[in-house]
Design a protein around this motif. Structure first.
Motif, PDB file in Angstrom:
ATOM      1  N   ILE A 155      28.596  78.600  44.484  1.00  0.00           N
ATOM      2  CA  ILE A 155      27.991  79.894  44.118  1.00  0.00           C
ATOM      3  C   ILE A 155      28.525  80.356  42.753  1.00  0.00           C
ATOM      4  CG2 ILE A 155      27.931  82.360  44.719  1.00  0.00           C
ATOM      5  CD1 ILE A 155      27.876  81.405  47.725  1.00  0.00           C
ATOM      6  N   GLN A 156      29.831  80.217  42.571  1.00  0.00           N
ATOM      7  CA  GLN A 156      30.438  80.633  41.300  1.00  0.00           C
ATOM      8  C   GLN A 156      29.936  79.772  40.137  1.00  0.00           C
ATOM      9  OE1 GLN A 156      32.383  83.414  40.935  1.00  0.00           O
ATOM     10  NE2 GLN A 156      32.031  82.995  38.751  1.00  0.00           N
ATOM     11  N   TRP A 157      29.828  78.482  40.374  1.00  0.00           N
ATOM     12  CA  TRP A 157      29.349  77.552  39.340  1.00  0.00           C
ATOM     13  C   TRP A 157      27.913  77.905  38.935  1.00  0.00           C
ATOM     14  CZ3 TRP A 157      25.289  73.971  39.943  1.00  0.00           C
ATOM     15  CH2 TRP A 157      25.100  73.107  38.856  1.00  0.00           C
ATOM     16  N   LYS A 183      24.942  77.502  55.937  1.00  0.00           N
ATOM     17  CA  LYS A 183      25.351  78.792  56.494  1.00  0.00           C
ATOM     18  C   LYS A 183      25.898  79.732  55.413  1.00  0.00           C
ATOM     19  CE  LYS A 183      28.364  80.820  60.024  1.00  0.00           C
ATOM     20  NZ  LYS A 183      29.220  80.551  61.207  1.00  0.00           N
ATOM     21  N   TYR A 184      26.647  79.146  54.455  1.00  0.00           N
ATOM     22  CA  TYR A 184      27.333  79.983  53.474  1.00  0.00           C
ATOM     23  C   TYR A 184      26.688  79.991  52.094  1.00  0.00           C
ATOM     24  CZ  TYR A 184      30.940  80.381  57.000  1.00  0.00           C
ATOM     25  OH  TYR A 184      31.614  80.660  58.159  1.00  0.00           O
ATOM     26  N   LEU A 185      25.604  79.259  51.902  1.00  0.00           N
ATOM     27  CA  LEU A 185      24.967  79.222  50.584  1.00  0.00           C
ATOM     28  C   LEU A 185      23.638  79.979  50.590  1.00  0.00           C
ATOM     29  CD1 LEU A 185      25.291  75.541  49.227  1.00  0.00           C
ATOM     30  CD2 LEU A 185      26.404  77.601  48.307  1.00  0.00           C
ATOM     31  N   PRO A 186      23.355  80.703  49.497  1.00  0.00           N
ATOM     32  CA  PRO A 186      22.048  81.352  49.392  1.00  0.00           C
ATOM     33  C   PRO A 186      20.989  80.383  48.851  1.00  0.00           C
ATOM     34  CG  PRO A 186      23.411  81.956  47.524  1.00  0.00           C
ATOM     35  CD  PRO A 186      24.252  81.053  48.385  1.00  0.00           C
ATOM     36  N   PHE A 187      21.340  79.127  48.691  1.00  0.00           N
ATOM     37  CA  PHE A 187      20.421  78.107  48.151  1.00  0.00           C
ATOM     38  C   PHE A 187      19.957  77.178  49.270  1.00  0.00           C
ATOM     39  CE2 PHE A 187      23.786  78.841  44.889  1.00  0.00           C
ATOM     40  CZ  PHE A 187      23.024  79.606  44.023  1.00  0.00           C
ATOM     41  N   LYS A 188      18.886  76.450  48.954  1.00  0.00           N
ATOM     42  CA  LYS A 188      18.371  75.491  49.933  1.00  0.00           C
ATOM     43  C   LYS A 188      19.284  74.268  49.976  1.00  0.00           C
ATOM     44  CE  LYS A 188      13.840  73.374  50.833  1.00  0.00           C
ATOM     45  NZ  LYS A 188      12.453  73.415  50.334  1.00  0.00           N
ATOM     46  N   VAL A 189      19.702  73.872  51.173  1.00  0.00           N
ATOM     47  CA  VAL A 189      20.513  72.667  51.350  1.00  0.00           C
ATOM     48  C   VAL A 189      19.617  71.563  51.917  1.00  0.00           C
ATOM     49  CG1 VAL A 189      22.443  71.619  52.618  1.00  0.00           C
ATOM     50  CG2 VAL A 189      22.681  73.911  51.646  1.00  0.00           C
ATOM     51  N   LEU A 190      19.590  70.439  51.215  1.00  0.00           N
ATOM     52  CA  LEU A 190      18.804  69.281  51.636  1.00  0.00           C
ATOM     53  C   LEU A 190      19.747  68.228  52.171  1.00  0.00           C
ATOM     54  CD1 LEU A 190      16.843  68.852  48.280  1.00  0.00           C
ATOM     55  CD2 LEU A 190      16.002  70.052  50.305  1.00  0.00           C
ATOM     56  N   THR A 191      19.328  67.536  53.213  1.00  0.00           N
ATOM     57  CA  THR A 191      20.143  66.431  53.704  1.00  0.00           C
ATOM     58  C   THR A 191      19.246  65.352  54.290  1.00  0.00           C
ATOM     59  OG1 THR A 191      22.098  65.846  55.012  1.00  0.00           O
ATOM     60  CG2 THR A 191      20.551  67.385  56.034  1.00  0.00           C
ATOM     61  N   CYS A 192      19.838  64.220  54.654  1.00  0.00           N
ATOM     62  CA  CYS A 192      19.077  63.182  55.352  1.00  0.00           C
ATOM     63  C   CYS A 192      19.985  62.582  56.416  1.00  0.00           C
ATOM     64  CB  CYS A 192      18.592  62.111  54.372  1.00  0.00           C
ATOM     65  SG  CYS A 192      19.920  61.217  53.563  1.00  0.00           S
ATOM     66  N   PRO A 193      19.415  62.158  57.531  1.00  0.00           N
ATOM     67  CA  PRO A 193      20.238  61.559  58.580  1.00  0.00           C
ATOM     68  C   PRO A 193      20.603  60.121  58.225  1.00  0.00           C
ATOM     69  CG  PRO A 193      17.937  61.706  59.307  1.00  0.00           C
ATOM     70  CD  PRO A 193      17.983  62.218  57.900  1.00  0.00           C
ATOM     71  N   CYS A 194      21.899  59.791  58.261  1.00  0.00           N
ATOM     72  CA  CYS A 194      22.326  58.402  58.019  1.00  0.00           C
ATOM     73  C   CYS A 194      22.696  57.729  59.340  1.00  0.00           C
ATOM     74  CB  CYS A 194      23.528  58.368  57.079  1.00  0.00           C
ATOM     75  SG  CYS A 194      23.166  59.014  55.445  1.00  0.00           S
ATOM     76  N   VAL A 195      23.005  58.545  60.341  1.00  0.00           N
ATOM     77  CA  VAL A 195      23.350  58.033  61.669  1.00  0.00           C
ATOM     78  C   VAL A 195      22.321  58.666  62.609  1.00  0.00           C
ATOM     79  CG1 VAL A 195      25.161  57.930  63.419  1.00  0.00           C
ATOM     80  CG2 VAL A 195      25.788  58.149  61.013  1.00  0.00           C
ATOM     81  N   GLY A 196      21.485  57.877  63.248  1.00  0.00           N
ATOM     82  CA  GLY A 196      20.453  58.454  64.119  1.00  0.00           C
ATOM     83  C   GLY A 196      19.283  58.995  63.327  1.00  0.00           C
TER      84      GLY A 196
END
Ligand SMILES: *Cc1c(COP(=O)(O)O)cnc(C)c1O
Length: 298
Positions: A155-157, A183-196
């Protein structure tokens, strides 16, 4: 690592400009997302605890980080694994070797019946207050303590850079890091499943935080990959990234993270800035590279 802010670098990746949050550089022995997830345990006092107990793969990044944590806290580490390959036992490398060097007690389940989780609980007294048990890969609520700090650094960056349309990308195992970042970011968090698959990852999110307003956005890789297996395109991508960016990424999660991100950015219409989180784990690379080189020469 308390108070240390990991640096951010700009890179070019296959024609895309991205930023990388270098959590791999947090500190020499305690870095990456395991350091973030275990920070709570490093910074708090546990007067009764004498022994840390967890389980996972004999090559897991969490094994090494837990061994460092145990050493710093003067705890014994009992780390349960399903099986240790005989070549690894005879030629210890990577996370396994580093953990042994720190005095970790690595206990093999071998042919015993039931799951590794059940096996652990057959061998420990869950009421024993001198034991601290942590779920595989640091999938614990207390992980949010260190991940919130990571969120605050981001957020600071972004504020300093005057970036408003930020998207943060990181590949998931248990999904703990992505979940608490969202939970703690006002930005969109993208991820992908690597296990399952996606459903598995979403169920992990709900298990940790049933009532969260926003869960991370789960991108689905085009092809199905099995965790820990060797894929030539992963190794090619790893080498390309190293050559182009001079950054050593990790070989289990990052290649799939970058492949999935690339697909996403290709199709994307709106403008945004992407920050990729380097989650550490490069101690396992030499043995992975060796396996890849052997596969290629075959
Ligand atoms: C452990 C690990 C992950 C997965 O983290 P989760 O919080 O379990 O999703 C990703 N990348 C690296 C390098 C790791 O060591």
């Amino acid at each position: 690592m308390n108070g240390i802010n990991s640096p951010v670098e700009k890179i070019n990746f296959n024609g895309f400009e991205l930023y990388v949050k270098r959590d791999d550089l947090l500190s020499h022995d305690f870095s990456g997302n395991k350091a973030r997830k275990f920070l709570y345990f490093l910074e708090h006092d546990f007067p009764k605890v004498k022994k840390l107990v967890s389980y996972g793969s004999a090559q897991a990044n969490s094994l090494y980080s837990l061994a460092v944590l145990a050493q710093q806290k003067r705890w014994q580490l009992d780390f349960y694994v399903n099986h240790i390959a005989s070549y690894l036992k005879n030629n210890p490398v990577g996370n396994y070797k580093a953990a042994l060097d720190l005095g970790a007690n690595i206990i093999e389940k071998k042919d015993a019946k039931g799951s590794i989780h059940e096996y652990v609980f057959q061998h420990i007294d869950s009421k024993d207050e001198t034991l601290l048990f942590l779920e595989e890969g640091g999938r614990v609520k207390k992980a949010q303590y260190g991940i919130e700090k990571l969120a605050q650094e981001i957020i600071q960056w972004a504020k300093d850079k005057e970036i408003e349309n930020l998207e943060v990308m990181l590949p998931s195992g248990t999904g703990t890091t992505a979940l608490f970042l969202q939970k703690y970011l006002p930005f969109k968090v993208l991820t992908c499943p690597c296990v399952g698959d996606k459903e598995y990852l979403m169920s992990q999110f709900r298990h940790l935080e049933p009532n969260l307003q926003n869960y991370p956005t789960v991108l689905i890789p085009k092809k199905k990959y099995h965790f820990g297996k060797l894929y030539t395109e992963f190794y090619e991508l790893y080498k390309m990234l190293k050559k182009e960016t001079h950054i050593e990424f990790e070989l289990l999660y990052d290649p799939l993270g970058f492949l999935t991100l690339q697909e996403y950015l290709k199709d994307k219409k709106e403008q945004s800035v992407t920050l990729y989180i380097h989650q550490g784990g490069v101690l396992g690379n030499p043995s992975m590279c060796e396996r890849y080189e052997r596969k290629i020469s075959f």
